[in-house]
Design a protein around this motif. Sequence first.
Motif, short mmCIF file in Angstrom:
data_model
loop_
_atom_site.label_atom_id
_atom_site.label_comp_id
_atom_site.label_asym_id
_atom_site.label_seq_id
_atom_site.Cartn_x
_atom_site.Cartn_y
_atom_site.Cartn_z
N VAL A 11 -20.73 -57.54 -27.69
CA VAL A 11 -20.35 -58.52 -26.68
C VAL A 11 -21.48 -59.54 -26.65
N ILE A 12 -21.17 -60.77 -27.01
CA ILE A 12 -22.21 -61.80 -27.02
C ILE A 12 -22.34 -62.40 -25.63
N VAL A 13 -23.57 -62.47 -25.16
CA VAL A 13 -23.91 -63.06 -23.87
C VAL A 13 -24.74 -64.30 -24.15
N ILE A 14 -24.30 -65.43 -23.64
CA ILE A 14 -25.01 -66.69 -23.86
C ILE A 14 -25.96 -66.93 -22.70
N GLY A 15 -27.25 -66.86 -22.98
CA GLY A 15 -28.26 -67.13 -21.96
C GLY A 15 -29.00 -65.89 -21.50
N ALA A 16 -30.33 -65.91 -21.59
CA ALA A 16 -31.17 -64.80 -21.12
C ALA A 16 -31.81 -65.15 -19.79
N GLY A 17 -30.97 -65.63 -18.87
CA GLY A 17 -31.41 -65.85 -17.50
C GLY A 17 -31.09 -64.63 -16.65
N PRO A 18 -31.18 -64.75 -15.33
CA PRO A 18 -30.95 -63.61 -14.45
C PRO A 18 -29.59 -62.94 -14.64
N VAL A 19 -28.52 -63.73 -14.70
CA VAL A 19 -27.19 -63.14 -14.80
C VAL A 19 -26.89 -62.69 -16.23
N GLY A 20 -27.35 -63.43 -17.23
CA GLY A 20 -27.14 -63.02 -18.61
C GLY A 20 -27.80 -61.69 -18.92
N LEU A 21 -29.03 -61.51 -18.47
CA LEU A 21 -29.73 -60.25 -18.70
C LEU A 21 -29.13 -59.12 -17.88
N ALA A 22 -28.67 -59.43 -16.66
CA ALA A 22 -27.98 -58.41 -15.86
C ALA A 22 -26.70 -57.98 -16.56
N ALA A 23 -25.98 -58.94 -17.17
CA ALA A 23 -24.77 -58.59 -17.91
C ALA A 23 -25.10 -57.63 -19.04
N ALA A 24 -26.19 -57.89 -19.76
CA ALA A 24 -26.58 -57.01 -20.86
C ALA A 24 -26.89 -55.61 -20.34
N ALA A 25 -27.53 -55.53 -19.18
CA ALA A 25 -27.84 -54.22 -18.60
C ALA A 25 -26.58 -53.47 -18.23
N HIS A 26 -25.61 -54.14 -17.64
CA HIS A 26 -24.35 -53.49 -17.26
C HIS A 26 -23.55 -53.09 -18.49
N LEU A 27 -23.52 -53.94 -19.49
CA LEU A 27 -22.80 -53.60 -20.73
C LEU A 27 -23.43 -52.38 -21.39
N THR A 28 -24.74 -52.33 -21.41
CA THR A 28 -25.44 -51.18 -21.99
C THR A 28 -25.11 -49.91 -21.22
N ALA A 29 -25.09 -50.01 -19.90
CA ALA A 29 -24.79 -48.85 -19.07
C ALA A 29 -23.36 -48.35 -19.31
N ARG A 30 -22.47 -49.23 -19.73
CA ARG A 30 -21.07 -48.87 -19.99
C ARG A 30 -20.85 -48.43 -21.43
N GLY A 31 -21.91 -48.34 -22.21
CA GLY A 31 -21.78 -47.89 -23.60
C GLY A 31 -21.38 -48.97 -24.57
N LEU A 32 -21.41 -50.23 -24.14
CA LEU A 32 -21.10 -51.36 -25.02
C LEU A 32 -22.39 -51.94 -25.58
N THR A 33 -22.28 -52.70 -26.65
CA THR A 33 -23.46 -53.30 -27.29
C THR A 33 -23.52 -54.78 -26.98
N PRO A 34 -24.49 -55.20 -26.17
CA PRO A 34 -24.63 -56.63 -25.91
C PRO A 34 -25.53 -57.29 -26.95
N LEU A 35 -25.33 -58.57 -27.15
CA LEU A 35 -26.23 -59.39 -27.94
C LEU A 35 -26.44 -60.67 -27.15
N VAL A 36 -27.65 -60.84 -26.62
CA VAL A 36 -27.96 -61.99 -25.78
C VAL A 36 -28.58 -63.08 -26.64
N LEU A 37 -28.02 -64.27 -26.58
CA LEU A 37 -28.52 -65.41 -27.34
C LEU A 37 -29.15 -66.41 -26.38
#
Length: 446
Positions: A11-37
């Motif tokens: 799951v590509i997340v655009i932006g490593a700001g507060p919400v983008g990084l939070a999204a990556a944390a939630h995706l990781t917790a759900r067993g999905l693989t995030p990629l933050v750009l």
Amino acid sequence: MSASSTAALPVIVIGAGPVGLAAAAHLTARGLTPLVLEAGPVAGSAVRAWAHVRLFSPWGEVIDPAAEKLLAPTGWTAPDPSAYPTGGDWADRYLQPLADALGERVRYGARVTGVSRAGRDRIVDADREAQPFVVHVAHADGRQELLSARAVLDASGTWSTPSPAGASGLPALGEEAAADRIAYRVPDLTDPAVRARYAGKRTAVIGTGASAFTALASLADLARAADGGGTRAVWVLRRGLTGSTYGGGAADQLPARGALGLAAKSAVEQGHADAVTGFRTESVERDGDRVVLVAEDGRRLDAVDELVVLTGLRPDLSFLSEVRLDLDERLQAPVELAPLIDPNQHSCGTVYPHGHRELAHPERDFYLVGMKSYGRAPTFLALTGYEQVRSVAAALAGHPAAADRVELTLPETGVCGGSGLFDTPAPTVRQNEGGCCGTPAGGCDT
């Protein structure tokens, strides 16, 4: 591509700001693989651009729960939840450690230049949802790359696209030619070079939101300082001054926000700023090294040395031209979300928590999240953004009950709606530039 192979993509997340990084944390917790750009060289690059600004929201309201769990095993120490961070604090003490904990799931110097479906432009219906997303990336070293994704979350925010001085929403005539005399952010008067630019000068400030209040209070502080003699501000308002112009003051349930409005009011009452009302800027004319503002009704202001334009921010949708979006025609927010965040009706505290359903678009598994999901509305809270990505991550992981469940109770924010004052930090420290989350969202110039 088969459904199983698409599901294996990140799951590509655009932006490593507060919400983008939070999204990556939630995706990781759900067993999905995030990629933050992240287009910048570090986490929270946009936040670092206002590092001198102190949030009105305390630490306890700007740290995402899933992110905190991800950080815990790293030895990270949570800041005092009742203290108020600056933008620099937020980036250094939370965002960068979170990005470091995510490791290779965050890439820097990676600017997204386009998003589409593989082999499908926005016109093509056939087999569309079975195709992965294709994301075009321009790297800082000049490389171009195509990445595939099962879903895309755009958390790139609105910081890069400030609104212009023109009352029509378009740049005023001559605005671009006068760019060397115009700032679209609250000046950092703690920087000696910036301070010298404004000290002893006459500066026009356009806007009526928290950003404008911040600038007025800061310039008034400079005028009172030993090195600021002769510093003057001209406050340009598109409407008149009313009892609500300065916000809730002492009645505001966010005391720091109310105090900022009072600081701006003091700047006017003490003669450090002259208020010009009902002035809708049509053109900006050069007068040597100075500029003159001209209104739609023909009024001309005396020349000023500097112009600070704080009329809000807007989303950059240019790289999403091949994605099927359903946006409100006024706010440029998802149509299901727009009525819930309309600043004409809502303040930060009256916006209902919302999630994947309100954020959905015709393009399945594509979401605008965080500040960008609010379009031009300045009523955003960091807590709301964290709830958004919690819900979206649950939906993408196939947990509809969790995705639909509301897990956020917003704080009551008191007097806010209709005044144009949607966010501030304490005026005893340098004030916040905008959005209700404590991140700059620009003034609400209404």
